[in-house]
Structures are given as structure tokens and as C-alpha cells.
Design a protein around this motif. Structure first.
Motif, PDB file in Angstrom:
ATOM      1  N   THR A   1      -0.658   0.416  -5.075  1.00 22.36           N
ATOM      2  CA  THR A   1      -0.907   1.334  -3.970  1.00 22.36           C
ATOM      3  C   THR A   1       0.219   2.338  -3.859  1.00 22.36           C
ATOM      4  O   THR A   1       1.349   2.084  -4.322  1.00 22.36           O
ATOM      5  CB  THR A   1      -1.075   0.552  -2.645  1.00 22.36           C
TER       6      THR A   1
ATOM      7  N   SER B   1      -5.903  -1.730  -2.329  1.00 25.06           N
ATOM      8  CA  SER B   1      -4.756  -0.867  -2.036  1.00 25.06           C
ATOM      9  C   SER B   1      -4.708  -0.409  -0.587  1.00 25.06           C
ATOM     10  O   SER B   1      -3.857   0.406  -0.236  1.00 25.06           O
ATOM     11  CB  SER B   1      -4.810   0.373  -2.934  1.00 25.06           C
TER      12      SER B   1
ATOM     13  N   ARG C   1      -0.195  -5.081  -1.827  1.00 19.73           N
ATOM     14  CA  ARG C   1      -1.301  -4.130  -1.915  1.00 19.73           C
ATOM     15  C   ARG C   1      -1.413  -3.277  -0.650  1.00 19.73           C
ATOM     16  O   ARG C   1      -2.164  -2.315  -0.623  1.00 19.73           O
ATOM     17  CB  ARG C   1      -2.618  -4.854  -2.166  1.00 19.73           C
TER      18      ARG C   1
END
Length: 370
Positions: free
Chosen positions: A347, A207, A63
């Protein structure tokens, strides 16, 4: 927190040639992107697309992502994992901090191929910051949270020295951590200039984009979980803040604004929705043209929850948004979006040289190629 599973000096002529070439190349890539119909898992020959890069880490969810350029990127994720590539994703080096296997890294901010800062999330001492100056060969723990009420979600840097990290509310206000030496040391900023948090309001460590900056002093913070999803803005590196409502639905701990992207201090994008699989996410994107004082809903938003967003380099109108069900493109500064890919990513980030990367579950990392 919702528990989800750059400055150079060059000669004027050189700068003009470099940016001119990059802008022309970006324009050509954008033309191809917009001309090609979206396809689920295949692309016509020559069309820009996500090309998966083998990280050999199928059990890790990434992430945290920082794109340095087309060749160099850092990713950070579960099980205390940090990887780095310097050859465009052909190979990845495991540069995880020692003794961090129990930590969950959710954000990484890299200055170049050697210097980076990573954030681990969690309650109390699980929230930590590490810094490396030698490409991850060694790490220094520069911050460990000792307040059981704090839960850090995201961090951002204005330049190589000044940066911030944010925690979910403590004593009714979001807590801001500040560094002025590149992440070597940190201090909690006073909260006198921070508006009161709403009941249930928090950030999403989904993210690494719930706290983002543009320029030398402006920073924005995205929220959800409360009755309204808001974006908070500071124009003085986190000392004072103003809050604005967004049209992104909230009213539930799983809903709100998950990610922000600003191409300058005025023009920004917000994406989010409901992160639970199968739940509808109407009005999952919004735009601002006044530094976040007012937000407008996208006329045609992404079709589902999106957790990451980034502007395409040197473009005033093009951006990418990603989530577990796909990637979407806008070519009109966020007013309308259309799906380009159905692969799962959490992300996304682009470097000035048009090196765009995405990362997510099952060790997935990809670079935009053609």
C-alpha cells in the motif's frame, strides 16, 4: 473478500504561498523522479527513493496505511498491530488496541497524529472498527459486525465526520456502513440504490484502497472475482450507486481491481491484476476522466500485479503504484507506467505536504526521500 496473506481555513495569501511552495517542491521532485533511470536496489545520489524505516515488527504485514504528513504516519496490519510515527519514521510507537492480537487490520484512516480509525477484516465478528482520540493510548470499539454473511474490506472518510465502510455482498448486494460522527457510531445503509453484485464478485482487502472518496460526497468501490472487474460510484455518500466495467482482467477469484485513487471527482486510477505469485497480470491499470463512468486501459501498464496506488500531491499527472514486485511511476495520468523500485510494498499514500509513504510485508515501511 479475497483472503490475501481534510479541511482547513487560512488567510488567502497564506494559502497561496503554502500551496505555491508545495507545488514548486513537488515539481522539482517529479523532475528528479522522471530524469533518473530505474534501478533495482540502488539510486544515484540525490534521486528521490524509498528509504526504509525500521519498525521493529518483522513478522507483521502492513496493508493499512495513512499518511498525515512527512513526519506522521499510521500503519495497521496482522496480529492486531497498529504503529504510529511522529518523527518521520525514526521511531515507531506500538499503539495496538488491547485484546486485538487475533485480528487482521487492513485499513487505517488518520485525521492527525491523535485521531484515527482502524478496520479489522473477517467473517462475522472478526470485522470490527476501532477509534482513538489520543494517539492510540486508548481505543474504543465502535462497530462489531454481527452478521455472519458480512465481511468488511475497506473504509474511507470524506471529512473528519463522514465516512463509509464496505462489505462483500450480502443478499446479492455490497453492504455499506456509514458514520456521521467521525467513526464513533455506525449504521448500515439501505441497499435499494445498490446494483446487484455479479456472481462471485467481492472486494479485495489488500491495501485499504478498495473504497476511496474525493470531495464531500463522491465515493468509489473496486471489485474483482467475477467475470468482469467493476468500479461502482456513488455521488451521494453511498445511498445510490452506478456500476461500470473496467478493462482490468477478472474471471477468477484472485483477479480484479484491487485499488483506486482519485485526484478529484472526475480523474481516477485503477490498478490490480492477479495477486498469485508468478501469475501474469496484463492490463493491470486503467484510467477514467469522467468520475468512473468509463475506464480506459493503460497503454503501458505496470509489469505485474499492483495492490496500491496514489496520486502525487499537487500534481495532475503523476502517481505511484505499488505491489509485491515493485513500485511504478506514471507522469501522464496513468497512460504509461515505468518501474522505479523492485522492493515489496502492499500500500502507498501521500500527504498534502508531499509526505509519501509505503508499507508491506515483513514490517516494511518506507518514506519517499531524496
Amino acid at each position: 473478500m479475497r483472503r490475501l496473506g481534510k479541511t482547513r481555513r487560512t488567510k488567502r495569501l497564506t494559502r497561496r504561498r503554502t500551496w505555491g511552495a508545495a507545488a514548486a517542491a513537488c515539481g522539482a521532485a517529479l523532475a528528479l523522479l522522471t530524469a533518473v533511470p530505474a534501478q533495482a536496489n540502488g539510486y544515484p545520489q540525490g534521486a528521490p527513493h524509498w528509504a526504509l524505516k525500521d519498525t521493529a515488527a518483522p513478522s507483521v504485514r502492513f496493508r493499512g496505511l495513512s499518511a498525515v504528513d512527512r513526519h506522521t504516519a499510521w500503519v495497521a496490519g496482522t496480529a492486531g498491530t497498529v504503529l504510529r510515527t511522529t518523527d518521520g519514521g525514526a521511531s515507531w510507537r506500538n499503539v495496538s488496541p488491547p485484546g486485538a492480537a487475533d485480528l487482521q487490520f487492513r485499513d487505517v484512516e488518520a485525521f492527525d497524529a491523535r485521531r484515527a480509525v482502524v478496520l479489522a477484516i473477517g467473517e462475522g465478528e472478526a470485522s470490527r472498527v476501532y477509534r482513538t482520540e489520543d494517539g492510540g493510548a486508548t481505543w474504543t470499539e465502535s462497530f462489531r459486525n454481527t452478521d455472519a454473511r458480512a465481511f468488511y474490506d475497506c473504509l474511507t472518510f470524506f471529512d473528519h465526520r463522514h465516512g463509509l465502510a464496505m462489505s462483500d455482498p450480502v443478499d446479492g448486494k455490497f453492504r455499506i456502513l456509514s458514520t456521521s460522527d467521525g467513526g464513533r457510531s455506525w449504521r448500515v445503509l439501505p441497499d435499494r440504490g445498490m446494483p446487484a453484485a455479479l456472481d462471485g464478485e467481492a472486494g479485495f482487502a489488500a491495501s485499504g484502497q478498495c473504497l476511496v472518496s474525493a470531495g464531500s460526497r463522491d465515493v468509489w468501490l473496486a471489485t474483482g472475482g467475477a467475470a468482469r472487474a467493476r468500479v461502482l460510484h456513488s455521488a451521494d455518500r453511498g445511498l445510490t450507486w452506478t456500476a461500470a466495467d473496467t478493462p482490468v482482467p477478472a474471471g477468477d477469484p484472485a483477479r480484479g481491481v484491487f485499488a483506486l485513487a482519485f485526484r478529484d471527482r472526475a480523474h481516477g486510477l485503477a490498478v490490480g491484476g492477479d495477486y498469485r505469485a508468478g501469475q501474469p497480470s496484463p492490463l493491470s491499470a486503467a484510467t477514467t476522466g469522467d468520475a468512473g463512468r468509463a475506464w480506459r486501459p493503460a497503454a503501458a501498464p505496470p509489469p505485474a500485479y499492483r495492490s496500491g496506488v496514489t496520486w502525487l500531491p499537487h500534481s495532475r499527472t503523476a502517481a505511484l503504484a505499488v505491489g509485491p514486485t515493485g513500485t511504478d511511476l506514471t507522469t501522464d495520468a496513468g497512460r504509461t507506467w515505468r518501474t522505479l523500485d523492485t522492493g515489496s510494498y502492499d500500500t502507498v499514500d501521500c500527504a498534502p505536504d508531499r509526505g509519501c509513504w509505503a508499507a508491506g510485508e515483513q514490517g516494511r515501511v518506507a518514506r519517499l526521500e531524496k
